[in-house]
Design an enzyme around this catalytic site. Structure first.
Site: not given
Length: 264
Positions: A15, A154
C-alpha cells in the site's frame, strides 16, 4: 455515504503506491485505521504521514514487512495480531513468453501472488470469525478469467486467487465475515503512467491524448478506452469492505472497463 467503518483496522498489503495506496486512502476516508505495508520503511512512513495529515481522526501505522519472507511475516503478525479488514493487494507481474517462464519464475509468482496472501488470510481469519465481523479482499485481475497469453505466470496465480477466495468464503457460512475478489482491468499505476509518457514524449500532447492513443493501439478491446484510476478501485474496495456489502460472499467482482467480452 457513511460506510460504517469508523475505528475498524485494515491491513492493506503493498500500500505504498498504486492500487494498494488508493485503497488505503479510501478506507481512511471512512475512518479506518490503516496499516501501511511495503518493503521500504521510508516509503511506508511517507504514506502514513500523508494519510494522518489528510485524515487526522484516524491512526495509520507503518506495517513494513516483506510478506513473502516468513520471518518478516511472523514479526508482522506479532506486531499486529488482529485486524478487521485484510486487503491482499501485493502482487508482481511482467510480460513474459511461456518459453521464458522456468520453474524458478513459477515458484516466485506462486510464493508472492498466492502463498503470501494465503498465509495472511489463514492467520487473520480466525480472529474475524470469533469477533463477529471481518473482510478479506483479494485483488486479482481480468487476466484471471481472460488470460492474454502475454504473462501466463501472472494469469495463473490470479486465477488461483479466485478459487482460494471461494474456498475461504465457504468457511464463513452463517457469519458476518466475507471473502471476495476484485478483478481490475488495466489501471493507471505510476509505472504505467511513466510508460505512456515515454512512448509519447511529445510535449504538445496532453496526457489524456497520449492515453487515448495508447489505448486505441494496444487495448482496443477496452470499452472504457482509458485506464482505470486507482482511486476508482479504492472506492469499490471500501464499499466491499463495509457492512453494507455483507451479501457479497466468495464473489469475483469485475471492474475491468469492459475488457472481458463475456457475460460470465
Amino acid at each position: 455515504m457513511d460506510m460504517g467503518l469508523i475505528n475498524k483496522t485494515a491491513l492493506v498489503t503493498g500500500s505504498t503506491k498504486g492500487i494498494g495506496k488508493a485503497i488505503a486512502i479510501e478506507l481512511a476516508k471512512e475512518g479506518v485505521n490503516v496499516l501501511i505495508n511495503g518493503r521500504n520503511h521510508e516509503e511506508a512512513e511517507r504514506v502514513v504521514d500523508e494519510i494522518k495529515a489528510a485524515y487526522p481522526n484516524t491512526s495509520p501505522q507503518n506495517a513494513v514487512a516483506d510478506i513473502v519472507n516468513v520471518t518478516e511475516r511472523e514479526a508482522l503478525f506479532a506486531k499486529f495480531p488482529q485486524v478487521d479488514i485484510l486487503v491482499n493487494n501485493t502482487g508482481i507481474y511482467e510480460i513474459m513468453s511461456y518459453d521464458e517462464v522456468d520453474d524458478a519464475v513459477w515458484e516466485k509468482y506462486f510464493q508472492t501472488n498466492v502463498l503470501a496472501a494465503n498465509a495472511l488470510s489463514k492467520f487473520y481469519m480466525p480472529g474475524m470469525l470469533s469477533g463477529g465481523f471481518g473482510r478479506i479482499l483479494f485483488i486479482a485481475s481480468e487476466e484471471a478469467v481472460m488470460p492474454s497469453g502475454q504473462m501466463p505466470q501472472y494469469a495463473v496465480t490470479k486465477s488461483m486467487l479466485l478459487s482460494l477466495s471461494k474456498s475461504l468464503s465457504k468457511l464463513t457460512a452463517g457469519t458476518e465475515v466475507t471473502v471476495n475478489t476484485i478483478m481490475p482491468g488495466p489501471t493507471l499505476s505510476e509505472n504505467v503512467q511513466q510508460i505512456i509518457e515515454s512512448v509519447f514524449p511529445d510535449v504538445n500532447m496532453t496526457f489524456e491524448q497520449k492515453e487515448k492513443t495508447f489505448m486505441a493501439a494496444n487495448l482496443p478491446q477496452s470499452e472504457l478506452q482509458r485506464f482505470i484510476r486507482p482511486g476508482e478501485i479504492g472506492r469499490l474496495a471500501a464499499f466491499v469492505c463495509s457492512p453494507y456489502a455483507t451479501p457479497f460472499k466468495g464473489s469475483p467482482i469485475r471492474m475491468d472497463g469492459g475488457m472481458v467480452p463475456t457475460i460470465y
